[in-house]
Design a protein around this motif. Structure first.
Motif, PDB file in Angstrom:
ATOM      1  N   PHE A 208      43.116  41.474  24.130  1.00 54.56           N
ATOM      2  CA  PHE A 208      42.901  41.536  22.552  1.00 54.56           C
ATOM      3  C   PHE A 208      43.134  40.348  21.976  1.00 54.56           C
ATOM      4  CE2 PHE A 208      44.845  42.748  18.616  1.00 54.56           C
ATOM      5  CZ  PHE A 208      43.717  43.807  18.145  1.00 54.56           C
ATOM      6  N   SER A 209      42.304  39.878  21.290  1.00 57.57           N
ATOM      7  CA  SER A 209      42.493  38.526  20.548  1.00 57.57           C
ATOM      8  C   SER A 209      41.493  38.512  19.298  1.00 57.57           C
ATOM      9  CB  SER A 209      41.945  37.405  21.549  1.00 57.57           C
ATOM     10  OG  SER A 209      42.037  36.294  20.852  1.00 57.57           O
ATOM     11  N   ALA A 210      41.920  37.909  18.559  1.00 51.17           N
ATOM     12  CA  ALA A 210      41.196  37.798  16.885  1.00 51.17           C
ATOM     13  C   ALA A 210      40.749  39.442  16.611  1.00 51.17           C
ATOM     14  CB  ALA A 210      39.627  36.989  17.218  1.00 51.17           C
ATOM     15  N   GLY A 211      41.631  40.160  16.617  1.00 53.68           N
ATOM     16  CA  GLY A 211      41.483  41.474  16.194  1.00 53.68           C
ATOM     17  C   GLY A 211      40.543  42.519  17.094  1.00 53.68           C
ATOM     18  N   LYS A 212      40.293  42.116  18.032  1.00 55.78           N
ATOM     19  CA  LYS A 212      39.316  42.735  19.083  1.00 55.78           C
ATOM     20  C   LYS A 212      39.540  42.766  20.463  1.00 55.78           C
ATOM     21  CE  LYS A 212      35.231  40.252  18.804  1.00 55.78           C
ATOM     22  NZ  LYS A 212      33.727  40.407  18.328  1.00 55.78           N
ATOM     23  N   ARG A 213      39.051  43.652  21.509  1.00 59.37           N
ATOM     24  CA  ARG A 213      39.202  43.397  22.852  1.00 59.37           C
ATOM     25  C   ARG A 213      37.874  42.589  23.040  1.00 59.37           C
ATOM     26  NH1 ARG A 213      43.764  44.996  25.643  1.00 59.37           N
ATOM     27  NH2 ARG A 213      44.496  46.705  24.465  1.00 59.37           N
ATOM     28  N   GLN A 214      38.134  41.329  24.056  1.00 58.08           N
ATOM     29  CA  GLN A 214      37.125  40.412  24.286  1.00 58.08           C
ATOM     30  C   GLN A 214      36.386  40.895  25.453  1.00 58.08           C
ATOM     31  OE1 GLN A 214      36.381  37.827  22.445  1.00 58.08           O
ATOM     32  NE2 GLN A 214      37.966  38.419  20.697  1.00 58.08           N
ATOM     33  N   ALA A 218      36.628  35.834  29.131  1.00 53.28           N
ATOM     34  CA  ALA A 218      37.711  35.963  28.445  1.00 53.28           C
ATOM     35  C   ALA A 218      38.646  35.902  29.289  1.00 53.28           C
ATOM     36  CB  ALA A 218      37.705  37.063  27.092  1.00 53.28           C
ATOM     37  N   GLN A 219      39.660  36.861  28.910  1.00 53.57           N
ATOM     38  CA  GLN A 219      40.919  37.102  29.763  1.00 53.57           C
ATOM     39  C   GLN A 219      41.231  38.702  29.931  1.00 53.57           C
ATOM     40  OE1 GLN A 219      42.016  34.306  31.281  1.00 53.57           O
ATOM     41  NE2 GLN A 219      41.500  32.485  29.648  1.00 53.57           N
ATOM     42  N   LEU A 220      42.168  38.649  30.681  1.00 50.34           N
ATOM     43  CA  LEU A 220      42.476  40.271  31.043  1.00 50.34           C
ATOM     44  C   LEU A 220      43.856  40.876  30.344  1.00 50.34           C
ATOM     45  CD1 LEU A 220      42.290  40.221  35.186  1.00 50.34           C
ATOM     46  CD2 LEU A 220      40.413  41.238  33.190  1.00 50.34           C
ATOM     47  N   CYS A 221      43.866  41.819  29.916  1.00 53.09           N
ATOM     48  CA  CYS A 221      45.162  42.510  29.534  1.00 53.09           C
ATOM     49  C   CYS A 221      46.285  42.443  30.696  1.00 53.09           C
ATOM     50  CB  CYS A 221      44.901  43.961  28.867  1.00 53.09           C
ATOM     51  SG  CYS A 221      46.356  44.596  28.228  1.00 53.09           S
ATOM     52  N   LEU A 222      47.047  41.929  30.747  1.00 52.01           N
ATOM     53  CA  LEU A 222      47.856  41.620  31.839  1.00 52.01           C
ATOM     54  C   LEU A 222      48.927  42.686  32.091  1.00 52.01           C
ATOM     55  CD1 LEU A 222      48.062  37.901  31.966  1.00 52.01           C
ATOM     56  CD2 LEU A 222      46.772  39.331  33.368  1.00 52.01           C
ATOM     57  N   THR A 223      49.130  43.397  31.000  1.00 50.35           N
ATOM     58  CA  THR A 223      50.223  44.612  31.004  1.00 50.35           C
ATOM     59  C   THR A 223      49.632  45.945  31.248  1.00 50.35           C
ATOM     60  OG1 THR A 223      49.945  44.866  28.546  1.00 50.35           O
ATOM     61  CG2 THR A 223      51.791  43.552  29.337  1.00 50.35           C
ATOM     62  N   ASN A 224      48.185  46.001  31.437  1.00 49.81           N
ATOM     63  CA  ASN A 224      47.507  47.286  31.570  1.00 49.81           C
ATOM     64  C   ASN A 224      47.749  47.895  33.271  1.00 49.81           C
ATOM     65  OD1 ASN A 224      44.852  48.722  32.665  1.00 49.81           O
ATOM     66  ND2 ASN A 224      44.820  49.013  30.446  1.00 49.81           N
ATOM     67  N   ALA A 225      48.276  48.947  33.441  1.00 50.69           N
ATOM     68  CA  ALA A 225      48.580  49.255  34.753  1.00 50.69           C
ATOM     69  C   ALA A 225      47.238  49.564  35.820  1.00 50.69           C
ATOM     70  CB  ALA A 225      49.108  50.718  34.645  1.00 50.69           C
ATOM     71  N   ASP A 226      46.193  49.803  35.342  1.00 53.49           N
ATOM     72  CA  ASP A 226      44.868  49.680  35.832  1.00 53.49           C
ATOM     73  C   ASP A 226      44.397  48.625  36.313  1.00 53.49           C
ATOM     74  OD1 ASP A 226      45.090  52.461  35.906  1.00 53.49           O
ATOM     75  OD2 ASP A 226      43.734  52.807  34.104  1.00 53.49           O
ATOM     76  N   VAL A 227      44.586  47.593  35.314  1.00 51.93           N
ATOM     77  CA  VAL A 227      44.009  46.017  35.719  1.00 51.93           C
ATOM     78  C   VAL A 227      45.101  45.553  37.016  1.00 51.93           C
ATOM     79  CG1 VAL A 227      44.123  43.572  34.906  1.00 51.93           C
ATOM     80  CG2 VAL A 227      43.578  45.525  33.534  1.00 51.93           C
ATOM     81  N   SER A 251      44.303  33.900  38.755  1.00 49.20           N
ATOM     82  CA  SER A 251      44.365  32.919  37.643  1.00 49.20           C
ATOM     83  C   SER A 251      43.419  33.031  36.587  1.00 49.20           C
ATOM     84  CB  SER A 251      44.166  31.492  38.211  1.00 49.20           C
ATOM     85  OG  SER A 251      43.029  31.208  39.082  1.00 49.20           O
ATOM     86  N   GLN A 252      43.870  32.718  35.601  1.00 51.60           N
ATOM     87  CA  GLN A 252      43.163  32.972  34.209  1.00 51.60           C
ATOM     88  C   GLN A 252      41.592  32.075  34.360  1.00 51.60           C
ATOM     89  OE1 GLN A 252      46.514  30.557  32.990  1.00 51.60           O
ATOM     90  NE2 GLN A 252      45.024  29.184  31.632  1.00 51.60           N
ATOM     91  N   ASN A 253      40.917  32.657  33.729  1.00 50.06           N
ATOM     92  CA  ASN A 253      39.637  32.049  33.377  1.00 50.06           C
ATOM     93  C   ASN A 253      39.749  30.885  32.494  1.00 50.06           C
ATOM     94  OD1 ASN A 253      38.313  34.212  34.559  1.00 50.06           O
ATOM     95  ND2 ASN A 253      38.073  35.358  32.615  1.00 50.06           N
ATOM     96  N   ASP A 254      38.796  29.829  32.521  1.00 53.39           N
ATOM     97  CA  ASP A 254      38.785  28.559  32.098  1.00 53.39           C
ATOM     98  C   ASP A 254      38.289  28.669  30.571  1.00 53.39           C
ATOM     99  OD1 ASP A 254      39.080  26.004  31.751  1.00 53.39           O
ATOM    100  OD2 ASP A 254      37.315  25.283  32.869  1.00 53.39           O
ATOM    101  N   THR A 255      39.181  29.332  29.820  1.00 53.95           N
ATOM    102  CA  THR A 255      38.942  29.622  28.240  1.00 53.95           C
ATOM    103  C   THR A 255      40.360  30.085  27.715  1.00 53.95           C
ATOM    104  OG1 THR A 255      37.757  30.817  26.762  1.00 53.95           O
ATOM    105  CG2 THR A 255      38.452  31.933  28.439  1.00 53.95           C
ATOM    106  N   TYR A 256      40.386  30.105  26.490  1.00 52.32           N
ATOM    107  CA  TYR A 256      41.599  30.664  25.931  1.00 52.32           C
ATOM    108  C   TYR A 256      41.491  32.194  25.829  1.00 52.32           C
ATOM    109  CZ  TYR A 256      43.247  25.850  25.145  1.00 52.32           C
ATOM    110  OH  TYR A 256      43.623  24.596  25.092  1.00 52.32           O
ATOM    111  N   LEU A 257      41.868  32.702  24.602  1.00 49.36           N
ATOM    112  CA  LEU A 257      41.761  34.282  24.227  1.00 49.36           C
ATOM    113  C   LEU A 257      42.726  34.911  25.105  1.00 49.36           C
ATOM    114  CD1 LEU A 257      37.892  34.493  23.995  1.00 49.36           C
ATOM    115  CD2 LEU A 257      39.294  34.341  22.092  1.00 49.36           C
ATOM    116  N   ASN A 258      43.984  34.721  25.524  1.00 43.21           N
ATOM    117  CA  ASN A 258      44.829  35.402  26.141  1.00 43.21           C
ATOM    118  C   ASN A 258      45.305  36.542  25.331  1.00 43.21           C
ATOM    119  OD1 ASN A 258      46.033  32.956  24.627  1.00 43.21           O
ATOM    120  ND2 ASN A 258      48.033  34.076  25.179  1.00 43.21           N
ATOM    121  N   CYS A 259      45.632  37.514  25.806  1.00 45.71           N
ATOM    122  CA  CYS A 259      45.705  38.907  25.567  1.00 45.71           C
ATOM    123  C   CYS A 259      46.962  38.932  24.351  1.00 45.71           C
ATOM    124  CB  CYS A 259      46.118  39.881  26.484  1.00 45.71           C
ATOM    125  SG  CYS A 259      46.129  41.613  25.937  1.00 45.71           S
ATOM    126  N   GLN A 260      46.587  39.381  23.237  1.00 42.35           N
ATOM    127  CA  GLN A 260      47.893  39.534  22.218  1.00 42.35           C
ATOM    128  C   GLN A 260      48.000  41.098  21.708  1.00 42.35           C
ATOM    129  OE1 GLN A 260      49.222  36.578  20.595  1.00 42.35           O
ATOM    130  NE2 GLN A 260      48.663  35.935  22.819  1.00 42.35           N
TER     131      GLN A 260
END
Length: 560
Positions: A208-214, A218-227, A251-260
């Motif tokens: 979740f970044s810039a007000g929406k799911r990407q 992008a990146q993953l939501c790292l607190t999601n249990a299914d992920v 490891s993270q993708n080669d970009t920003y947009l980490n989950c907020q």
């Protein structure tokens, strides 16, 4: 000490192995191990190349003095010991590669062989009429468990073996002891949970970044249990598919947009760093994998948004943190200038919370592969610093495009390989022996060129990044004028040595690239600069002039 030499009366007498074109010695390899057999073959072939005498390799003990190859379970992985005694010389090694590395260590440190480039004609040997060995007790092991100079010029089997590098990209199979093998290399989030598979029905899996799911890259939501569940299962699949691999990257993708999202943000605020949710997530994966695959390591990045370490969370023992300080200054070591303050602080902080720290560092200008990057001092200083701080593995990313040709790629590959084994050894002799072996009579002139390139950083504290343009302040008109004179003289000095002349002409591409790229369209010499550069690029098969930028596109863009 990484390597120690001890000589004393109780070790045994000195030995003459070759004298007047003859030898009574044998090489005894009774291990039955193909890796040791490679070591025996290397001893035989290199001594023969240096002295003209071929020492036989046998599998059973002989009465005459002999080299004896031994695998020793009490020695650490890649560690070796070379001892003289009353029966000759014993080379004892630990793990898969220790005895093999002991053979190469003997050839390097006692005989004086150097494997400078992937071209065997440029190996540096001492031509011997006799080979005399004093009493020895040499104990050595590498400073880093994982050693990878990542230039095209370094990805050659024989060179890798002899220079004792073991990175994932090195073409080293099990017959020569293998390598540190990744089942999956970096930037794996998109492979762990592919957005094309999951995003439509489960956008909550993604950041979740810039007000929406990407969606997309992008990146993953790292607190999601299914992920977490999907990722653990995917790593299990990777392990089954790659049973010989020892390490897998989560490891993270080669970009920003980490989950907020709210959950990720809570952890980030608690940990005081965006790496907090990442390390918590990776630790959970690592704990699950450790129960069923205790010898497998999980690797993750501390890079861009995750470079700063968390305050409380600590990496599990089977987690390798790979710090990648991409915004550092590359003309000075990390503890050597004010521009490196943040990178150095992050390095110190990670080194205090994990004993399993890897480094991903950089040693080329990724926007301009052919352009000089004044980083020789940084390479030497940082490898010493990394070892001092307990770093256990280093990857140096250089110009890896098809055909190679990156600025000073061979010198940097050699220097990095040697210093990854022992970063505390003097640096100037390593550079000097390379320049002498490769450039012959032009070596002092190439050394002067390197000094000119590095002088602004050394005397005026000028900083360099890995995306500097040809108009960077450390490239002056005077540098180009002096470079022209130096390379003219270097070509003249090597006119009777085809191999050294070609090496000089390859090195000159750095100057020619600067001359062309810095010259305005109105410069009457620009066309000639371009002609010379294009001819070299084609002649030497340089596939890329920048990361992902093909030489064909570069030549077309500039009308060459």
């Amino acid at each position: 000490m990484v390597c120690a030499f001890v000589a004393a009366w109780y070790i045994g007498q000195s030995w003459t192995i070759v004298e007047n074109g003859r030898s009574a010695w044998s090489i005894v390899d009774s291990t039955g191990d193909p890796v040791c057999a490679h070591g025996a073959s290397a001893l035989q072939s290199e001594i023969a190349a240096s002295s003209g005498v071929t020492i036989p390799v046998v599998t059973t003990a002989v009465k005459t003095p002999a080299f004896r190859l031994v695998k020793d379970p009490l020695l650490a992985e890649e560690q070796y010991r070379i001892r003289t005694d009353r029966r000759g010389i014993e080379i004892r090694g630990g793990g898969k590669r220790g005895t093999l590395y002991g053979c190469y260590g003997f050839l390097q440190d006692v005989v004086g062989v150097r494997w400078l480039t992937r071209n065997p004609q440029q190996n540096q040997r001492v031509h011997l009429t006799s080979l005399n060995v004093p009493p020895l007790d040499i104990v050595a092991k590498p400073a880093f468990e994982y050693r990878e100079p990542y230039f095209t010029e370094a990805l050659e089997r024989s060179w890798d073996l002899h220079n004792r590098v073991n990175g994932n990209s090195m073409p080293l199979d099990e017959s020569v002891g293998g390598r540190v093998s990744y089942g999956r290399f970096v930037h794996t989030f998109a492979e762990l949970v592919p957005p094309e598979t999951y995003f439509k029905d489960h956008p909550e899996y993604f950041s979740f970044s810039a007000g929406k799911r990407q969606g997309g890259y992008a990146q993953l939501c790292l607190t999601n249990a299914d992920v977490l569940k999907i990722s653990i299962q995917k790593v299990r699949t990777w392990i089954k598919e790659n049973p010989t691999a020892t390490i897998f990257s989560v490891s993270q993708n080669d970009t920003y947009l980490n989950c907020q999202c709210d959950e990720c943000k809570v952890i980030e605020l608690r940990e005081g760093a965006a790496s907090g949710p990442l390390i918590c997530f990776v630790n959970k994966v690592a704990r699950a994998i450790a129960t069923e695959s205790p010898n497998v390591l999980i690797d993750t990045l501390a890079y861009q948004w995750s470079e700063k370490p968390p305050v409380f969370e600590r990496p599990e023992k089977n987690v390798r943190i790979r710090l990648a300080p991409i915004d550092a200054c590359f003309s000075h070591p990390m503890d050597g200038c004010e521009k490196n303050k943040r990178s150095y602080e992050n390095l110190l902080a990670w080194s205090k919370i994990t004993k399993q720290l890897y480094i991903w560092h950089y040693c080329t200008d990724f926007a301009n592969y052919l352009q000089p990057l004044p980083d020789l001092d940084e390479i030497a200083g940082d490898l010493r610093l990394f070892h001092k701080l307990g770093v256990v593995g280093v990857f140096y990313e250089g110009a890896y495009g098809g055909g190679g040709g990156g600025e000073m790629a061979e010198l940097k590959s050699y220097l990095i390989a040697r210093l990854m084994w022992d970063p505390d050894q003097p640096v100037k002799p390593l550079i000097d022996e390379f320049l002498t072996g490769v450039y012959g009579r032009a070596a002092p002139l190439i050394a002067r060129w390197l000094d000119l390139v590095h002088e602004p950083a050394r005397t005026h504290n000028v900083h360099a990044s890995i995306y500097d343009s040809p108009s960077a302040s450390y490239f002056s008109a005077e540098l180009l004028r002096q470079g022209e004179r130096l390379f003219d003289a270097a070509e003249f000095r090597t006119s009777g040595d085809a191999l050294a002349l070609e090496a000089v002409q390859r090195a000159r591409m750095a100057l020619e690239y600067l001359q062309f790229m810095r010259s305005p369209g109105s410069d009457p010499q620009r066309k000639e600069y371009g002609r010379r550069l294009a001819a070299k690029i084609r002649r030497f098969g340089v596939g890329e002039t920048s990361e992902g930028g093909s030489s064909a596109e570069f030549l077309k863009r500039h009308g060459l």
